[in-house]
Write a protein that holds these residues in place. Sequence first.
Motif, PDB file in Angstrom:
ATOM      1  N   GLY A 141      43.198 -28.589 -10.938  1.00  0.00           N
ATOM      2  CA  GLY A 141      42.745 -27.647 -12.076  1.00  0.00           C
ATOM      3  C   GLY A 141      43.347 -26.131 -11.917  1.00  0.00           C
ATOM      4  N   ALA A 142      43.435 -25.646 -10.668  1.00  0.00           N
ATOM      5  CA  ALA A 142      43.994 -24.359 -10.649  1.00  0.00           C
ATOM      6  C   ALA A 142      45.486 -24.248 -11.136  1.00  0.00           C
ATOM      7  CB  ALA A 142      44.036 -23.928  -9.219  1.00  0.00           C
ATOM      8  N   ARG A 143      46.021 -25.195 -11.387  1.00  0.00           N
ATOM      9  CA  ARG A 143      47.545 -25.283 -11.766  1.00  0.00           C
ATOM     10  C   ARG A 143      47.235 -24.752 -13.454  1.00  0.00           C
ATOM     11  NH1 ARG A 143      48.281 -30.503  -9.209  1.00  0.00           N
ATOM     12  NH2 ARG A 143      49.431 -30.108  -7.214  1.00  0.00           N
ATOM     13  N   LEU A 144      46.280 -25.200 -14.048  1.00  0.00           N
ATOM     14  CA  LEU A 144      46.103 -24.982 -15.694  1.00  0.00           C
ATOM     15  C   LEU A 144      45.680 -23.480 -15.822  1.00  0.00           C
ATOM     16  CD1 LEU A 144      43.843 -28.000 -16.457  1.00  0.00           C
ATOM     17  CD2 LEU A 144      46.297 -27.702 -17.083  1.00  0.00           C
ATOM     18  N   VAL A 145      44.984 -23.092 -14.715  1.00  0.00           N
ATOM     19  CA  VAL A 145      44.740 -21.732 -14.906  1.00  0.00           C
ATOM     20  C   VAL A 145      46.000 -20.833 -14.603  1.00  0.00           C
ATOM     21  CG1 VAL A 145      43.162 -19.650 -13.882  1.00  0.00           C
ATOM     22  CG2 VAL A 145      42.312 -22.081 -14.115  1.00  0.00           C
ATOM     23  N   ALA A 177      34.189 -27.939 -12.015  1.00  0.00           N
ATOM     24  CA  ALA A 177      34.769 -26.935 -12.978  1.00  0.00           C
ATOM     25  C   ALA A 177      34.734 -25.466 -12.111  1.00  0.00           C
ATOM     26  CB  ALA A 177      33.824 -26.635 -14.173  1.00  0.00           C
ATOM     27  N   LEU A 178      33.522 -25.224 -11.454  1.00  0.00           N
ATOM     28  CA  LEU A 178      33.635 -23.993 -10.376  1.00  0.00           C
ATOM     29  C   LEU A 178      34.741 -24.100  -9.315  1.00  0.00           C
ATOM     30  CD1 LEU A 178      30.052 -22.169 -10.353  1.00  0.00           C
ATOM     31  CD2 LEU A 178      32.088 -21.945 -11.629  1.00  0.00           C
ATOM     32  N   GLY A 179      34.839 -25.300  -8.860  1.00  0.00           N
ATOM     33  CA  GLY A 179      35.664 -25.515  -7.745  1.00  0.00           C
ATOM     34  C   GLY A 179      37.213 -25.158  -8.125  1.00  0.00           C
ATOM     35  N   VAL A 180      37.500 -25.455  -9.536  1.00  0.00           N
ATOM     36  CA  VAL A 180      38.729 -24.889 -10.015  1.00  0.00           C
ATOM     37  C   VAL A 180      39.010 -23.435 -10.071  1.00  0.00           C
ATOM     38  CG1 VAL A 180      40.113 -24.848 -11.917  1.00  0.00           C
ATOM     39  CG2 VAL A 180      39.105 -26.875 -11.564  1.00  0.00           C
ATOM     40  N   ILE A 181      37.945 -22.755 -10.423  1.00  0.00           N
ATOM     41  CA  ILE A 181      37.859 -21.346 -10.414  1.00  0.00           C
ATOM     42  C   ILE A 181      37.896 -20.688  -9.214  1.00  0.00           C
ATOM     43  CG2 ILE A 181      36.322 -19.444 -11.052  1.00  0.00           C
ATOM     44  CD1 ILE A 181      35.387 -21.064 -13.366  1.00  0.00           C
ATOM     45  N   TYR A 182      37.196 -21.234  -8.035  1.00  0.00           N
ATOM     46  CA  TYR A 182      37.165 -20.856  -6.752  1.00  0.00           C
ATOM     47  C   TYR A 182      38.545 -20.861  -6.207  1.00  0.00           C
ATOM     48  CZ  TYR A 182      32.187 -20.959  -6.576  1.00  0.00           C
ATOM     49  OH  TYR A 182      30.828 -20.840  -6.573  1.00  0.00           O
ATOM     50  N   ARG A 183      39.358 -22.082  -6.360  1.00  0.00           N
ATOM     51  CA  ARG A 183      40.681 -22.478  -6.000  1.00  0.00           C
ATOM     52  C   ARG A 183      41.609 -21.175  -6.647  1.00  0.00           C
ATOM     53  NH1 ARG A 183      42.697 -23.246  -1.827  1.00  0.00           N
ATOM     54  NH2 ARG A 183      41.818 -24.964  -1.292  1.00  0.00           N
ATOM     55  N   ALA A 184      41.641 -20.972  -7.969  1.00  0.00           N
ATOM     56  CA  ALA A 184      42.520 -20.117  -8.590  1.00  0.00           C
ATOM     57  C   ALA A 184      42.309 -18.521  -8.144  1.00  0.00           C
ATOM     58  CB  ALA A 184      42.211 -20.345 -10.184  1.00  0.00           C
ATOM     59  N   HIS A 185      40.950 -18.320  -7.836  1.00  0.00           N
ATOM     60  CA  HIS A 185      40.661 -16.952  -7.377  1.00  0.00           C
ATOM     61  C   HIS A 185      41.303 -16.736  -6.116  1.00  0.00           C
ATOM     62  CE1 HIS A 185      38.101 -13.513  -6.241  1.00  0.00           C
ATOM     63  NE2 HIS A 185      37.630 -14.153  -5.281  1.00  0.00           N
ATOM     64  N   ASP A 186      40.975 -17.834  -4.964  1.00  0.00           N
ATOM     65  CA  ASP A 186      41.321 -17.853  -3.702  1.00  0.00           C
ATOM     66  C   ASP A 186      42.989 -17.927  -3.488  1.00  0.00           C
ATOM     67  OD1 ASP A 186      38.924 -17.695  -2.890  1.00  0.00           O
ATOM     68  OD2 ASP A 186      38.852 -19.891  -2.073  1.00  0.00           O
ATOM     69  N   ASP A 187      43.632 -18.275  -4.641  1.00  0.00           N
ATOM     70  CA  ASP A 187      45.169 -18.457  -4.848  1.00  0.00           C
ATOM     71  C   ASP A 187      45.573 -16.913  -5.298  1.00  0.00           C
ATOM     72  OD1 ASP A 187      45.122 -21.110  -3.694  1.00  0.00           O
ATOM     73  OD2 ASP A 187      45.500 -21.974  -5.540  1.00  0.00           O
ATOM     74  N   GLY A 188      44.873 -16.135  -5.630  1.00  0.00           N
ATOM     75  CA  GLY A 188      45.418 -14.727  -6.128  1.00  0.00           C
ATOM     76  C   GLY A 188      45.383 -14.639  -7.465  1.00  0.00           C
ATOM     77  N   ILE A 189      44.968 -15.649  -8.095  1.00  0.00           N
ATOM     78  CA  ILE A 189      45.147 -15.521  -9.648  1.00  0.00           C
ATOM     79  C   ILE A 189      43.700 -14.828 -10.138  1.00  0.00           C
ATOM     80  CG2 ILE A 189      45.069 -16.767 -11.776  1.00  0.00           C
ATOM     81  CD1 ILE A 189      46.311 -19.221 -10.180  1.00  0.00           C
ATOM     82  N   PRO A 190      43.900 -13.672 -11.080  1.00  0.00           N
ATOM     83  CA  PRO A 190      42.790 -12.781 -11.407  1.00  0.00           C
ATOM     84  C   PRO A 190      42.176 -13.572 -12.472  1.00  0.00           C
ATOM     85  CG  PRO A 190      44.702 -11.579 -11.362  1.00  0.00           C
ATOM     86  CD  PRO A 190      45.427 -12.919 -11.318  1.00  0.00           C
ATOM     87  N   VAL A 191      41.009 -13.716 -12.324  1.00  0.00           N
ATOM     88  CA  VAL A 191      40.065 -14.633 -13.419  1.00  0.00           C
ATOM     89  C   VAL A 191      38.878 -13.959 -13.586  1.00  0.00           C
ATOM     90  CG1 VAL A 191      40.928 -16.803 -12.528  1.00  0.00           C
ATOM     91  CG2 VAL A 191      38.961 -16.025 -11.568  1.00  0.00           C
ATOM     92  N   HIS A 192      38.172 -14.146 -14.798  1.00  0.00           N
ATOM     93  CA  HIS A 192      36.827 -13.517 -15.183  1.00  0.00           C
ATOM     94  C   HIS A 192      36.277 -14.705 -15.920  1.00  0.00           C
ATOM     95  CE1 HIS A 192      34.085 -11.984 -18.430  1.00  0.00           C
ATOM     96  NE2 HIS A 192      33.610 -11.260 -17.326  1.00  0.00           N
ATOM     97  N   VAL A 193      35.061 -14.793 -15.359  1.00  0.00           N
ATOM     98  CA  VAL A 193      34.240 -15.990 -16.033  1.00  0.00           C
ATOM     99  C   VAL A 193      32.945 -15.718 -16.842  1.00  0.00           C
ATOM    100  CG1 VAL A 193      32.943 -18.075 -15.314  1.00  0.00           C
ATOM    101  CG2 VAL A 193      34.662 -17.120 -13.643  1.00  0.00           C
TER     102      VAL A 193
END
Length: 364
Positions: A141-145, A177-193
């Motif tokens: 999922g983090a790839r989509l983000v 779904a939150l796991g995707v967000i955690y991975r994206a965040h941990d990978d350095g992608i700026p996210v806001h939920v």
Amino acid sequence: MKVDGVSYRSIWRDPSETTVTVVDQTLLPHRFDTLKLMNVADAIDAIKRMVVRGAPLIGVTGAYGYAMALRDDPSDANVDAAFDAINAARPTAVNLRWALEILRREIRDLAPDDRAVAAYVVADRLRAEDIETNGAIAEQGARLVREIYEANGRSRPVNILTHCNTGWIACVDWGTALGVIYRAHDDGIPVHVWVDETRPRNQGASLTTWELGSHGVPHTLIVDNAGGHLMQHGQVDICLVGADRVTASGDACNKIGTYLKALAAKDNHVPFYVVLPGSTIDWNMEDGVAEIEIEERASDEVTHISGVAGDGSIVKVRLAPKGTKVGNPAFDVTPARLVTGLVTERGVAEASRAGLLGLYPEKA
């Protein structure tokens, strides 16, 4: 995941014991505490009262409850009796039956004296597999983000709307779904939920905000009806939700209110993804609206609300007049036509039988 610097998972067992310990989600976010489940009755109660909740975690808890039932009574009669009792605890989440069926299949033909030990081995394995599966889902999922972040020219955070709680406390670890967000965040992608409050039990307001805050993920709590407004004004880049059951045709059953978010997303051309492990797919169902049993929960979930009083005590207060008639369906079904894609541990599929079989060809 960590709570106050200490690593936790939502359910665990000391190898020297036959009991399990869970995070008591009914007390969050105001108090973090755990509860030891001593027997099958405790496991059933924890599932019914939503001490544990979230389809993957319900499945693992049910497996441990089954193991405890066989520890206390490994007879042939109890193999089926315990199965039925645990499976009846929550009717909508397919993971519960899925886990129980795996365990029953592996112990049924064993001698009664061998069943309990084998059951704990299976339950431990399902717990470990849930962690591995959700880690893989997070990566997919983090790839989509990341794609959205790149498409936006890396100019701003990716705004994600989610509904209900789909984090590590809804699974064993990571979450869907939150796991995707955690991975994206941990990978350095700026996210806001954007976090829906998720009435009537307020799992978004109480659990998702608690999780995201503990992990340092930027987020904003919104009322359930604000999502469409935000989409109209270009403030949502992607919707990520979980599921308690997905049919073979791609219909997704999730917390009540999900369907309305999908309709708003479709109208505003916002991608809407359902994030789930393969165990949440019900290959025996086609039409989710017609076939999925929707749990009707207690009226006081709607008429009352719990919170912290000025003196720090947790109190429950009435919102509606006494005698008010209440309807409280806990879930709704989002038809496959409104789902952009299904994110699983094996990849992202079109919400259709053909799309799912492309990832799970063994189910053909």
